[in-house]
Design a protein around this motif. Structure first.
Motif, PDB file in Angstrom:
ATOM      1  N   THR A 240       0.815  -1.231   0.000  1.00 12.62           N
ATOM      2  CA  THR A 240       0.000   0.000   0.000  1.00 12.62           C
ATOM      3  C   THR A 240       0.842   1.271   0.000  1.00 12.62           C
ATOM      4  O   THR A 240       0.304   2.372   0.074  1.00 12.62           O
ATOM      5  N   GLN A 241       2.162   1.126  -0.075  1.00 14.03           N
ATOM      6  CA  GLN A 241       3.006   2.331  -0.028  1.00 14.03           C
ATOM      7  C   GLN A 241       2.878   3.160  -1.306  1.00 14.03           C
ATOM      8  O   GLN A 241       3.112   4.373  -1.287  1.00 14.03           O
ATOM      9  N   ASP A 242       2.465   2.517  -2.413  1.00 16.12           N
ATOM     10  CA  ASP A 242       2.175   3.267  -3.638  1.00 16.12           C
ATOM     11  C   ASP A 242       0.758   3.834  -3.520  1.00 16.12           C
ATOM     12  O   ASP A 242      -0.209   3.087  -3.391  1.00 16.12           O
ATOM     13  N   GLU A 243       0.638   5.149  -3.577  1.00 18.33           N
ATOM     14  CA  GLU A 243      -0.653   5.797  -3.365  1.00 18.33           C
ATOM     15  C   GLU A 243      -1.693   5.372  -4.395  1.00 18.33           C
ATOM     16  O   GLU A 243      -2.870   5.178  -4.066  1.00 18.33           O
ATOM     17  N   THR A 244      -1.287   5.183  -5.636  1.00 13.27           N
ATOM     18  CA  THR A 244      -2.219   4.780  -6.694  1.00 13.27           C
ATOM     19  C   THR A 244      -2.782   3.393  -6.414  1.00 13.27           C
ATOM     20  O   THR A 244      -3.998   3.160  -6.532  1.00 13.27           O
ATOM     21  N   ILE A 245      -1.899   2.464  -6.042  1.00 15.40           N
ATOM     22  CA  ILE A 245      -2.351   1.101  -5.740  1.00 15.40           C
ATOM     23  C   ILE A 245      -3.244   1.100  -4.512  1.00 15.40           C
ATOM     24  O   ILE A 245      -4.278   0.402  -4.464  1.00 15.40           O
ATOM     25  N   ASP A 246      -2.882   1.876  -3.495  1.00 16.24           N
ATOM     26  CA  ASP A 246      -3.689   1.928  -2.274  1.00 16.24           C
ATOM     27  C   ASP A 246      -5.099   2.452  -2.562  1.00 16.24           C
ATOM     28  O   ASP A 246      -6.102   1.907  -2.062  1.00 16.24           O
ATOM     29  N   THR A 247      -5.195   3.497  -3.386  1.00 15.60           N
ATOM     30  CA  THR A 247      -6.506   4.046  -3.740  1.00 15.60           C
ATOM     31  C   THR A 247      -7.345   3.020  -4.491  1.00 15.60           C
ATOM     32  O   THR A 247      -8.540   2.837  -4.212  1.00 15.60           O
ATOM     33  N   LEU A 248      -6.727   2.346  -5.446  1.00 20.48           N
ATOM     34  CA  LEU A 248      -7.433   1.315  -6.221  1.00 20.48           C
ATOM     35  C   LEU A 248      -7.885   0.174  -5.319  1.00 20.48           C
ATOM     36  O   LEU A 248      -9.010  -0.335  -5.445  1.00 20.48           O
ATOM     37  N   LEU A 249      -7.040  -0.199  -4.371  1.00 20.75           N
ATOM     38  CA  LEU A 249      -7.366  -1.281  -3.448  1.00 20.75           C
ATOM     39  C   LEU A 249      -8.576  -0.920  -2.580  1.00 20.75           C
ATOM     40  O   LEU A 249      -9.485  -1.744  -2.380  1.00 20.75           O
ATOM     41  N   GLN A 250      -8.617   0.298  -2.098  1.00 22.59           N
ATOM     42  CA  GLN A 250      -9.738   0.719  -1.246  1.00 22.59           C
ATOM     43  C   GLN A 250     -11.040   0.757  -2.038  1.00 22.59           C
ATOM     44  O   GLN A 250     -12.104   0.362  -1.540  1.00 22.59           O
ATOM     45  N   GLU A 251     -10.974   1.225  -3.298  1.00 19.53           N
ATOM     46  CA  GLU A 251     -12.179   1.261  -4.132  1.00 19.53           C
ATOM     47  C   GLU A 251     -12.690  -0.143  -4.421  1.00 19.53           C
ATOM     48  O   GLU A 251     -13.905  -0.401  -4.375  1.00 19.53           O
ATOM     49  N   ALA A 252     -11.785  -1.069  -4.714  1.00 17.91           N
ATOM     50  CA  ALA A 252     -12.190  -2.447  -4.996  1.00 17.91           C
ATOM     51  C   ALA A 252     -12.800  -3.092  -3.753  1.00 17.91           C
ATOM     52  O   ALA A 252     -13.815  -3.811  -3.838  1.00 17.91           O
ATOM     53  N   LYS A 253     -12.216  -2.840  -2.603  1.00 20.03           N
ATOM     54  CA  LYS A 253     -12.762  -3.384  -1.355  1.00 20.03           C
ATOM     55  C   LYS A 253     -14.182  -2.867  -1.112  1.00 20.03           C
ATOM     56  O   LYS A 253     -15.091  -3.633  -0.761  1.00 20.03           O
ATOM     57  N   SER A 254     -14.369  -1.580  -1.322  1.00 23.20           N
ATOM     58  CA  SER A 254     -15.696  -0.982  -1.091  1.00 23.20           C
ATOM     59  C   SER A 254     -16.751  -1.610  -2.002  1.00 23.20           C
ATOM     60  O   SER A 254     -17.868  -1.903  -1.565  1.00 23.20           O
ATOM     61  N   ARG A 255     -16.380  -1.823  -3.257  1.00 18.62           N
ATOM     62  CA  ARG A 255     -17.328  -2.413  -4.194  1.00 18.62           C
ATOM     63  C   ARG A 255     -17.670  -3.846  -3.802  1.00 18.62           C
ATOM     64  O   ARG A 255     -18.832  -4.258  -3.833  1.00 18.62           O
ATOM     65  N   LEU A 256     -16.661  -4.592  -3.405  1.00 17.42           N
ATOM     66  CA  LEU A 256     -16.914  -5.981  -3.016  1.00 17.42           C
ATOM     67  C   LEU A 256     -17.740  -6.057  -1.730  1.00 17.42           C
ATOM     68  O   LEU A 256     -18.614  -6.917  -1.587  1.00 17.42           O
ATOM     69  N   GLU A 257     -17.475  -5.158  -0.786  1.00 22.60           N
ATOM     70  CA  GLU A 257     -18.246  -5.155   0.471  1.00 22.60           C
ATOM     71  C   GLU A 257     -19.719  -4.861   0.213  1.00 22.60           C
ATOM     72  O   GLU A 257     -20.606  -5.396   0.889  1.00 22.60           O
ATOM     73  N   LEU A 258     -19.977  -4.041  -0.798  1.00 25.49           N
ATOM     74  CA  LEU A 258     -21.355  -3.701  -1.137  1.00 25.49           C
ATOM     75  C   LEU A 258     -22.108  -4.906  -1.686  1.00 25.49           C
ATOM     76  O   LEU A 258     -23.271  -5.135  -1.346  1.00 25.49           O
ATOM     77  N   TYR A 259     -21.410  -5.708  -2.496  1.00 27.38           N
ATOM     78  CA  TYR A 259     -22.074  -6.814  -3.165  1.00 27.38           C
ATOM     79  C   TYR A 259     -21.829  -8.162  -2.490  1.00 27.38           C
ATOM     80  O   TYR A 259     -22.617  -9.094  -2.658  1.00 27.38           O
ATOM     81  N   GLN A 260     -20.745  -8.291  -1.766  1.00 27.35           N
ATOM     82  CA  GLN A 260     -20.373  -9.625  -1.288  1.00 27.35           C
ATOM     83  C   GLN A 260     -20.043  -9.634   0.195  1.00 27.35           C
ATOM     84  O   GLN A 260     -19.192 -10.388   0.644  1.00 27.35           O
ATOM     85  N   SER A 261     -20.711  -8.786   0.965  1.00 31.45           N
ATOM     86  CA  SER A 261     -20.437  -8.756   2.399  1.00 31.45           C
ATOM     87  C   SER A 261     -20.756 -10.083   3.061  1.00 31.45           C
ATOM     88  O   SER A 261     -20.248 -10.403   4.116  1.00 31.45           O
TER      89      SER A 261
END
Length: 640
Positions: free
Chosen positions: A612-633
């Protein structure tokens, strides 16, 4: 040059005459002064001989040796003048150690040796009967410099055979040590090497081209060669020289372009791209024996009859060479398609079989072939090329492809010139049928061209249109190599397919499965490049990211990516994580992702600091997590 050398020699000759006159007037240390006078007279005789031969002297060692000689004569004059002291008191207070005369005598002897060597090295090899020159005293501190001087002097004055040997010696020096290469350039070696490349025999031309390629190790050196006229000479060689010389010259082009990309456009301005493509196309694209072509003297084509592999007969009647020729391509194999393309090209030139036409084949928006008649342009010299041995022809193609690879790197205008020619079609054929070096250099060239096309929308749309037959053939060959996954061509081919990700239609998914399969490859580098290539299909910038993401999931990509994120080497982990994030972002409601517990994987990854030290990767990771939590909690408790 002669006037410059005479000016250089004028002062030391004057100093030598003054030393001689002062030695005659010495009132003390007369014997020592007489010895210095004798050596000075020998030295001045050599200096006058050099002045008479000024037009033949090699300037670089002349300057160095004469400068040293001038300093020695200046010291000798000061010493001898002290011996002219008159009167008892002057002689008493003028103390001259005996060692001073011995040292000065030794220095004059060294200068005699240096000037004598200069005269011999500047003479033609015929005049000095090929005797071994040895090293002059000036070479005591840097013997290599004098060896370089000798070889460059031979390049200026020797016979063609001797100049060839001298170029071969410079090749050995430049190959052994980068500093020696710098010295060869500084001491004026580029000019006579280019002259040998233009005028020499075949072996001498090869040696000269190899030397020039080895000397171009850095931008400064290449820029020096550009100013010396290397582009003009290379263009002449690639058009007229024997094939072995042309191949070595193509290699030299690749070296200079690789080490100084700013010279790419200068080479292009001298038609070197077209000449290289001509070499690439020679005996690569040719008429097929299954085609019969009839034409009258006006080159109007009346009929073309083709028997395909299924024994079906296709008749094509053409009344004018500007009329489109329609072919029912149907489900033809790549080889059949290649035959159609090459034969269409051949029909537009009134040449005998096995001769190449310079007319280009392009495709219109319906995917039908259309011929464009163009005036014949003089390309590379064809005379005698058919008689060259297969190894030489193969080496020529390998070096032409290598040169195009380095010339195309990062250069949209050159890539456009290459793709508008027959080169893409040639690369497709050579990827399938070429030798190892030819295949590798062709793959690298395609990788660089597609990398530019990925960033250049106009180039991508013009050169890699979905209905472009050359593009189809290239993609077919790239996929064959990726599916085999057992050669050094694999990584450049993976990169090339990834670079073309935005050119494929939604229905064109055949490249997804082979790339997904490579995610399970044992070699980390291969898995990493496969993940990067698939990311170009699945990233948000790709208009068809949803279709491609589903295709990756359907090919079993999720399980491979999870393994790589958890257990892969660090260089693979990040690439796999980025791809997994894009897939989760675009297809969050996928049952396969839920069953594979991708959300758990992303949560684990978000806790790893190095991920997560790369800001771009960290942002993408958080967005993907949010989407999955919405559909696959409820994924951990079972997905309905």
């Amino acid at each position: 040059m002669a006037e410059i050398v005479k000016q250089i020699l004028a002062k030391p000759i004057q100093l030598a005459d003054q030393v001689t006159k002062a030695a005659d007037e010495a009132s003390s240390f007369k014997q020592e002064c007489a010895e210095l006078k004798s050596k000075t007279e020998k030295l001045v005789a050599l200096l006058r001989q050099a002045a008479r031969a000024s037009s033949d002297l090699y300037e670089r060692p002349t300057r160095r040796i004469i400068d040293d000689t001038e300093q020695v004569l200046d010291k000798a004059l000061s010493l001898v003048l002290k011996c002219r002291a008159n009167g008892l008191m002057k002689r008493v207070f003028t103390i001259i150690p005996a060692a001073a005369f011995r040292k000065m005598s030794s220095q004059l002897a060294n200068s005699i040796g240096d000037v004598s060597w200069l005269l011999r090295v500047s003479a033609s090899r015929v005049d000095r009967d090929d005797e071994y020159l040895g090293l002059p005293p000036i070479a005591a501190n840097e013997p290599i410099l004098c060896l370089i001087w000798e070889q460059i002097a031979i390049l200026y004055t020797g016979s063609l055979d001797n100049r060839s040997d001298a170029a071969a010696s410079l090749v050995s020096l430049a190959r052994d040590n980068d500093r020696y290469g710098k010295l060869i350039i500084e001491e004026g070696g580029v000019g006579p090497l280019l002259k040998l490349l233009k005028e020499g025999k075949s072996e001498g031309q090869e040696n000269a081209a190899r030397a020039i390629g080895l000397l171009g190790k850095d931008p400064e050196s290449v820029e020096h060669m550009i100013h010396a006229g290397v582009c003009t000479v290379f263009a002449k060689i690639l058009k007229e020289a024997p094939m072995k010389v042309q191949a070595m010259t193509a290699w030299a082009v690749s070296e200079l372009a690789a080490n100084y990309p700013k010279c790419q456009d200068l080479f292009a301005q001298h038609n070197i791209i077209r000449l290289l493509v001509s070499h690439l196309a020679f005996e690569t694209i040719q008429e097929h024996s299954k085609y019969a072509i009839a034409s009258n003297k006006a080159t109007t084509i009346h009929a073309v009859v083709m028997a395909n592999s299924n024994s079906a007969t296709v008749k094509v009647a053409v009344e004018d060479h500007r009329t489109p020729i329609l072919h029912p391509l149907g489900n033809q194999s790549p080889n059949q398609m290649h035959n159609v393309v090459t034969n269409t090209m051949a029909m537009n030139g009134a040449k005998l079989p096995q001769k190449l036409s310079n007319n280009h084949v392009r495709s219109n928006s319906q995917g039908n072939f259309k011929q464009f008649h163009q005036p014949q342009q003089s390309g590379a010299n064809m005379k005698g090329r058919e008689q060259e041995d297969p190894a030489t022809k193969s080496y020529m193609k390998a070096m032409a492809a290598r040169a195009l690879w380095h010339l195309a790197k990062g250069n949209p205008s050159i890539c456009r010139s290459i793709t508008e020619s027959r080169a893409l079609l040639c690369f497709a054929v050579l990827l399938e049928k070429g030798t190892d070096d030819v295949q590798f250099n062709s793959a690298m060239a395609l990788m660089e061209i597609t990398a530019v096309a990925e960033r250049d929308t106009d180039l991508r749309r013009s050169a890699f249109k979905p209905n472009s037959h050359a593009c189809k053939l290239v993609v077919d060959q790239l996929l064959k190599i990726i599916e085999k996954a057992d050669s050094e061509l694999l990584i450049p081919c993976i990169k090339a397919i990834g670079n073309l990700a935005r050119t494929f239609r939604a229905t064109e998914t055949r490249m997804i499965a082979p790339l997904v399969k490579l995610l399970d490859e044992r070699e980390a580098e291969v898995s990493k490049e496969a993940a990067i290539a698939l990311t170009k299909f699945a990233c948000t910038d790709n208009y068809l990211h949803l279709d491609h993401s589903k295709a990756i999931i359907g090919a079993g990509g999720a399980k491979h990516l999870i393994q790589l994120v958890y257990f892969g080497e660090q260089i693979v982990q990040l690439s796999a994580l980025v791809l997994l994030c894009y897939i989760a972002l675009h297809v969050p409601d996928s049952e396969e992702l839920a069953q594979a517990e991708v959300l758990t994987v992303l949560e684990w990854a978000s806790k790893q600091s190095y991920m997560t030290q790369d800001e771009t990767i960290d942002t993408l990771l958080q967005e993907a997590k949010s989407r999955l939590e919405l559909y696959q909690s409820r994924g951990s408790r079972g997905f309905p």
